[in-house]
Design an enzyme around this catalytic site. Structure first.
Site, mmCIF file in Angstrom:
data_model
loop_
_atom_site.group_PDB
_atom_site.id
_atom_site.type_symbol
_atom_site.label_atom_id
_atom_site.label_comp_id
_atom_site.label_asym_id
_atom_site.label_seq_id
_atom_site.Cartn_x
_atom_site.Cartn_y
_atom_site.Cartn_z
ATOM 1 N N LYS A 43 -64.009 -41.781 32.866
ATOM 2 C CA LYS A 43 -65.186 -42.182 32.392
ATOM 3 C C LYS A 43 -65.584 -40.939 31.008
ATOM 4 O O LYS A 43 -66.692 -41.575 30.512
ATOM 5 C CB LYS A 43 -66.467 -42.017 33.261
ATOM 6 C CG LYS A 43 -67.114 -42.488 34.460
ATOM 7 C CD LYS A 43 -67.035 -42.717 35.655
ATOM 8 C CE LYS A 43 -67.173 -43.048 36.485
ATOM 9 N NZ LYS A 43 -66.352 -42.778 37.702
ATOM 10 N N SER A 46 -71.557 -39.850 37.869
ATOM 11 C CA SER A 46 -70.366 -40.419 37.940
ATOM 12 C C SER A 46 -70.326 -41.542 38.284
ATOM 13 O O SER A 46 -69.927 -42.869 39.128
ATOM 14 C CB SER A 46 -69.261 -39.844 38.798
ATOM 15 O OG SER A 46 -67.855 -39.929 38.209
ATOM 16 N N SER A 90 -62.419 -40.474 38.478
ATOM 17 C CA SER A 90 -63.581 -40.268 37.701
ATOM 18 C C SER A 90 -63.729 -39.924 36.281
ATOM 19 O O SER A 90 -64.604 -40.303 35.488
ATOM 20 C CB SER A 90 -64.990 -40.302 38.707
ATOM 21 O OG SER A 90 -65.089 -41.385 39.194
#
Length: 453
Positions: free
Chosen positions: A65, A125, A62
């Site tokens: 992101k 997230s 993640s």
């Protein structure tokens, strides 16, 4: 013989003692980490303090992101979006993620603003938030992924390829610790990014499909809501990541005494330490940050008033040298085992020589300070005093420079050859005397003896 032997042993002992008394610079001990790939940058000084497989390809999970947030914020900067703009989540955006992956519970048809989606993206997230923002920026997830790869190339990322917006595992979705730093450095230029990443929690206002939602950060360095024992007092972000294939990952930022450090750890595990389960991405990040703050300090090498050395000067009868000083105070981040007197100086004069006239404060060259093959700083050198020029020496120099030019040399040779050719041509065209040369006539007269009778 005994006296000689005694003296030899005595002198050898003195030399060995002197040798061991010379202060030696000990190399810093590297931090002990669990991570497969790690990087520590001093962003204030712009230096890498530590690297381990920092350019080896790995799965970012993640941390992806950060790029999604960067492209969204750049779209806002361009005016393509506004932070308060309402965005409706599409069915594809919210259903094309793994059911057990991290989410903010956004439903198809739900309306949130760009800013609310960014908070969902970076604080908890939320994978679906990444897709919703992607469609808002580029019109489709596929086009947004293409934009992610394009922007990565523009930022100098050489080991990165994105396959989705959120970091869910894909064999063709990879990056490096170094590339993550490059992306993060760009994203950190946006105040809102830093504000969100440093937030422990966020309340999403009620929407058309949900009551108020309370979000809590996944970053245990700044929030103990999810897990205890990892708070790092100087941390102010940034982004966690985890998949089975990527392991535990963390991009962290901290600021202490005006120094900002950025760390990246990828491929960490979970360990049992003294009967306690430890999440090693948080442990490694704190270890790296402490190591950077404890083993490096900013040292003043020169002030701008310090005179460095004399530089030879040509074309002046006033003096043959001028003193130089640095353009500004020179403060360098150095390992604690390196002192300023250990730095090597390399002075470079522009054009190899300084020529009069020189004005005080004029930039004459630069100095590089290095140690053990690493260049710590390059600073400009300015003249401490003015130096007048001697016009005769200047004219002589300019004349010599003019005639030393290859084209001028060639033209000079051509002119000389033309002059010689004209002289030869003139001599060849000069009319000859009908009776020969004067000398020949004189010799004939002088040798004539008359006619015999």
């Amino acid at each position: 013989m005994k006296i000689r032997r005694f003296l030899s042993v005595f002198l050898l002992s003195v030399l060995l003692t002197a040798l061991f008394l010379v202060p030696q610079a000990a190399a810093l001990d590297s931090p002990v980490l669990d991570a497969k790939c790690a990087l520590l940058m001093d962003e204030t000084a712009g230096r890498m303090l530590y690297g381990h497989n920092e350019k080896e390809k790995a799965y970012p999970a993640s941390i992806t992101k950060v790029m999604t947030a960067l492209l969204t914020l750049e779209a806002v900067d361009r005016g393509d979006l506004s932070l308060s703009q309402p965005i409706t989540a599409s069915h594809l955006a919210v259903t094309s993620i793994d059911e057990d992956s991290s989410t903010a519970g956004i439903e198809a048809g739900e309306v949130l603003t760009v800013e609310q989606l960014l908070n969902c993206l970076l604080i908890v997230s939320a994978n679906e938030a990444a897709n919703v923002l992607a469609e808002a920026v580029s019109g489709s997830i596929a086009d947004f992924v293409a934009l992610m790869n394009q922007r990565a190339g523009e930022l100098g990322c050489e080991g990165t390829h994105f396959a989705n917006t959120n970091g869910l595992h894909d064999p063709q979705h990879y990056t490096t610790a170094w590339d993550i730093y490059l992306i993060a450095r760009e994203a950190m230029k946006h105040d809102l990014f830093m504000t969100i990443c440093g937030s422990k929690s966020y309340d999403v206002p009620a929407t058309n499909m949900s009551d108020v939602r309370e979000l809590h950060s996944t970053n245990a360095l700044i929030s103990n809501w999810r897990t205890l024992g990892y708070i790092y007092d100087y941390a102010d972000g940034l982004k966690t990541g985890y998949t089975d294939e990527a392991g535990r990952c963390l991009l962290a930022s901290a600021i202490k005494d005006g120094r900002r450090l950025i760390s990246v750890v990828l491929g960490c595990t979970t360990k049992e330490v003294n009967g306690e389960t430890r999440l090693m991405n948080f442990v490694d990040s704190a270890t790296l940050l402490d190591w950077g703050y404890n083993n490096f300090t900013v040292q003043t090498v020169f002030t701008k008033d310090d005179l460095i050395q004399e530089i030879p000067v040509l074309l002046s009868k006033e003096t043959n040298a001028v003193l130089v000083h640095t353009a500004e105070d020179v403060n360098i981040l150095l390992p604690n085992d390196v002192t300023t007197d250990m730095l090597e100086r390399k002075v470079t004069v522009y054009g190899d020589t300084a020529f009069a006239p020189i004005e005080a404060g004029q930039e004459l060259g630069e100095m590089t300070l290095s140690y053990d093959g690493y260049d710590y700083a390059t600073v400009k050198l300015l003249a401490a005093d003015s130096v007048s020029v001697n016009r005769f020496l200047q004219g002589k120099y300019l004349l010599s420079q003019f005639f030393s030019k290859p084209l001028v040399k060639i033209l000079t040779v051509v002119v000389i050859l033309l002059v010689l050719a004209v002289v030869v041509w003139v001599r060849m065209l000069r009319p000859k005397s009908r009776y020969g040369s004067r000398g020949r006539r004189n010799r004939g007269t002088r040798n004539y003896r008359g006619r015999r009778r």
